[in-house]
Design a protein around this motif. Sequence first.
Motif, short mmCIF file in Angstrom:
data_model
loop_
_atom_site.label_atom_id
_atom_site.label_comp_id
_atom_site.label_asym_id
_atom_site.label_seq_id
_atom_site.Cartn_x
_atom_site.Cartn_y
_atom_site.Cartn_z
N VAL A 179 0.84 -1.21 0.00
CA VAL A 179 0.00 0.00 0.00
C VAL A 179 0.87 1.25 0.00
O VAL A 179 0.61 2.21 -0.74
N PHE A 180 1.92 1.26 0.81
CA PHE A 180 2.78 2.44 0.89
C PHE A 180 3.59 2.65 -0.39
O PHE A 180 4.01 3.77 -0.68
N LEU A 181 3.81 1.58 -1.16
CA LEU A 181 4.65 1.68 -2.37
C LEU A 181 3.87 1.40 -3.65
O LEU A 181 4.46 1.05 -4.68
N TYR A 182 2.56 1.57 -3.61
CA TYR A 182 1.75 1.41 -4.82
C TYR A 182 2.01 0.09 -5.53
O TYR A 182 2.25 0.05 -6.74
N HIS A 183 1.98 -1.01 -4.78
CA HIS A 183 2.13 -2.36 -5.34
C HIS A 183 3.48 -2.58 -6.02
O HIS A 183 3.60 -3.48 -6.87
N LEU A 184 4.49 -1.81 -5.67
CA LEU A 184 5.80 -2.00 -6.29
C LEU A 184 6.31 -3.41 -6.07
O LEU A 184 7.05 -3.96 -6.90
N GLN A 185 5.93 -4.03 -4.96
CA GLN A 185 6.43 -5.36 -4.65
C GLN A 185 5.79 -6.45 -5.52
O GLN A 185 6.25 -7.58 -5.52
N ARG A 186 4.75 -6.10 -6.25
CA ARG A 186 4.24 -7.01 -7.29
C ARG A 186 5.02 -6.72 -8.57
O ARG A 186 4.47 -6.36 -9.61
#
Length: 391
Positions: free
Chosen positions: A306-313
Amino acid sequence: MAALVYTEPDGRLATWRDRKRYLWLLALIPSSATFIAVGLVTATGWNVFWWTGPLIAFALIPVIDILAGEDGKNPPDEVIDELENDRFYRWCTYAYLPLQYTAFFLSCYIWARWDLSVLSNIGLAVTIGVTAGIGINTAHELGHKKESVERWLSKIVLAQSAYGHFYLEHNRGHHVRVSTPEDPATSRFGETLYGFWPRSVGGGLKSAWHLEKTRFERLGTTHWSIKNDVLNAWLMSVVLFGVALAVFGIGIAPYLVIQAFIGFSLLEAINYLEHYGLLRQKTASGRYERCTPAHSWNSDRICTNVFLYHLQRHSDHHANPTRRYQALRSMEEAPQLPSGYASMIMLATVPPLWRKVMDDRVLEHYRGDITQVNIAPKKRAKILAAYGVNA
């Protein structure tokens, strides 16, 4: 947001809602870290709260990550287009900019006018640097989009960290060379964060300049032009810092440098996590295979996502670079980090712990075949020998 209707494989109609819809507003907290710091210091008198930025990023978020767990929910393919066209999600990213720059100039005012200790001023610089660093992720989201206004907003966000060339190098460099030895933003097996940082910073800058110079050569004109996307991005930083120094005085210069350094170093720490040791193999033709979900480390920890706009996907992002963050999917075939980015950055700062946690995961991903791994060249012979393979 109304429920989105789609058709199940068996032909039945079903509805889907984004249960994270309003959670995305939490991504604005890092842009508000300076305001939170001022409020906490004023309320308590404790100068430790000038360090609110790193406290949020590296203490609060990892704890919530543990408590909140993983997401595991993907939007159905049938609703992705409609989900991407919902403008609410765009305004969530646009809102980062006014908060970011209000916080930036407030910090400049505090450095120049308030009687703080050097340590407190550095704490504030680190806090606004965290805002800039996480802002680079906002710039990353905006910079991949087709609308010219979003690409320009991306450059504006990057100006605070003096890293405007990232807009160009990431899109036209990293996404082409990802998970190959030629990519400066792909970390190698056996490479520490401290060895990766200068290689990625220098390599990214050199690559961006080369890409623009080559583009202008094809056009038959000089690259010394305001239309050069490296130069016009850097010019934004020159103007921003020039205005800040003119208004608030030369005394704030060290803190401007510190916050910019923290900002782009936070980006490079994330770069280090995303493709560590992963390698696209060469085909019979000598070209690299296509990038697949197997070439990016992922994490589905809901808080950091949430904090990184789904960057981890990250695998879906590389498969669909222009896809908006709210529609990115978690992929089962992608290798998984043991925790979210915030926790993994802290782990990466201690290389022996990083290698203890991650090296076995890399080997497991390649079914124990060390020859399939992207190994740091200077350590290649030693690493291969350790696994019983001749260099």
